[in-house]
Design a protein around this motif. Structure first.
Motif, PDB file in Angstrom:
ATOM      1  N   LEU A  86      -6.113 -45.614 -29.443  1.00 30.99           N
ATOM      2  CA  LEU A  86      -6.072 -45.279 -30.869  1.00 30.99           C
ATOM      3  C   LEU A  86      -6.795 -46.328 -31.704  1.00 30.99           C
ATOM      4  O   LEU A  86      -7.497 -45.999 -32.666  1.00 30.99           O
ATOM      5  N   ALA A  87      -6.636 -47.581 -31.338  1.00 33.68           N
ATOM      6  CA  ALA A  87      -7.335 -48.651 -32.062  1.00 33.68           C
ATOM      7  C   ALA A  87      -8.847 -48.524 -31.901  1.00 33.68           C
ATOM      8  O   ALA A  87      -9.609 -48.729 -32.856  1.00 33.68           O
ATOM      9  N   ALA A  88      -9.298 -48.156 -30.724  1.00 32.70           N
ATOM     10  CA  ALA A  88     -10.730 -47.958 -30.509  1.00 32.70           C
ATOM     11  C   ALA A  88     -11.244 -46.760 -31.311  1.00 32.70           C
ATOM     12  O   ALA A  88     -12.353 -46.784 -31.841  1.00 32.70           O
ATOM     13  N   GLY A  89     -10.435 -45.728 -31.411  1.00 37.68           N
ATOM     14  CA  GLY A  89     -10.818 -44.564 -32.205  1.00 37.68           C
ATOM     15  C   GLY A  89     -10.898 -44.877 -33.688  1.00 37.68           C
ATOM     16  O   GLY A  89     -11.707 -44.304 -34.410  1.00 37.68           O
TER      17      GLY A  89
ATOM     18  N   PHE B  52      -7.246 -38.964 -32.315  1.00 38.20           N
ATOM     19  CA  PHE B  52      -5.960 -39.467 -32.812  1.00 38.20           C
ATOM     20  C   PHE B  52      -4.856 -38.455 -32.555  1.00 38.20           C
ATOM     21  O   PHE B  52      -3.756 -38.809 -32.145  1.00 38.20           O
ATOM     22  N   GLY B  53      -5.142 -37.197 -32.822  1.00 34.90           N
ATOM     23  CA  GLY B  53      -4.130 -36.157 -32.635  1.00 34.90           C
ATOM     24  C   GLY B  53      -3.689 -36.027 -31.197  1.00 34.90           C
ATOM     25  O   GLY B  53      -2.491 -36.018 -30.897  1.00 34.90           O
ATOM     26  N   SER B  54      -4.650 -35.953 -30.286  1.00 37.43           N
ATOM     27  CA  SER B  54      -4.288 -35.774 -28.881  1.00 37.43           C
ATOM     28  C   SER B  54      -3.654 -37.033 -28.293  1.00 37.43           C
ATOM     29  O   SER B  54      -2.712 -36.951 -27.494  1.00 37.43           O
ATOM     30  N   THR B  55      -4.120 -38.197 -28.709  1.00 40.41           N
ATOM     31  CA  THR B  55      -3.534 -39.436 -28.202  1.00 40.41           C
ATOM     32  C   THR B  55      -2.135 -39.643 -28.768  1.00 40.41           C
ATOM     33  O   THR B  55      -1.241 -40.117 -28.062  1.00 40.41           O
ATOM     34  N   THR B  56      -1.927 -39.263 -30.010  1.00 42.16           N
ATOM     35  CA  THR B  56      -0.594 -39.354 -30.590  1.00 42.16           C
ATOM     36  C   THR B  56       0.384 -38.458 -29.846  1.00 42.16           C
ATOM     37  O   THR B  56       1.527 -38.849 -29.585  1.00 42.16           O
TER      38      THR B  56
ATOM     39  N   MET C 231     -14.693 -36.674 -37.327  1.00 37.10           N
ATOM     40  CA  MET C 231     -13.764 -35.600 -36.980  1.00 37.10           C
ATOM     41  C   MET C 231     -13.376 -35.674 -35.512  1.00 37.10           C
ATOM     42  O   MET C 231     -12.223 -35.435 -35.154  1.00 37.10           O
ATOM     43  N   SER C 232     -14.318 -36.008 -34.667  1.00 40.31           N
ATOM     44  CA  SER C 232     -13.996 -36.170 -33.239  1.00 40.31           C
ATOM     45  C   SER C 232     -12.974 -37.280 -33.032  1.00 40.31           C
ATOM     46  O   SER C 232     -12.047 -37.147 -32.230  1.00 40.31           O
TER      47      SER C 232
END
Length: 92
Positions: A16-19, A39-43, A33-34
């Motif tokens: 998430l930090a890398a994103g 973020f959504g899938s990792t969350t 947006m990617s």
């Protein structure tokens, strides 16, 4: 097993930090947006790991909410109309 799940949760949080770096740097709205979809899938993955680690089934319900929000976000982004005469290169 708990140590493995905790390590997996930390690894996902580092993703998430890398994103977050990708959201900040861009360069195009599609890149941002990617990263938001990441973020959504990792969350969702973090919540599912934590639900198993802490034995809290309510976190699974929260993960389902994030899945629905990510799906709505991606459909809304694709359906957004572009303004007249704007290209991806023109958008900062």
């Amino acid at each position: 097993m708990n140590a493995l799940l905790a390590a997996l949760a930390v690894f996902l949080l580092l993703n998430l930090a890398a994103g977050l770096l990708r959201v900040w740097r861009g360069p195009t709205p599609a890149d941002r947006m990617s990263a938001a979809l990441l973020f959504g899938s990792t969350t969702v993955a973090v919540l599912l790991v934590l639900a198993e680690l802490a034995a809290l089934p309510a976190l699974r319900d929260a993960a389902l909410v994030f899945v629905m929000l990510a799906a709505i976000l991606s459909v809304a982004f694709v359906g957004l109309p572009r303004g007249r005469g704007t290209d991806e290169e023109d958008v900062p």
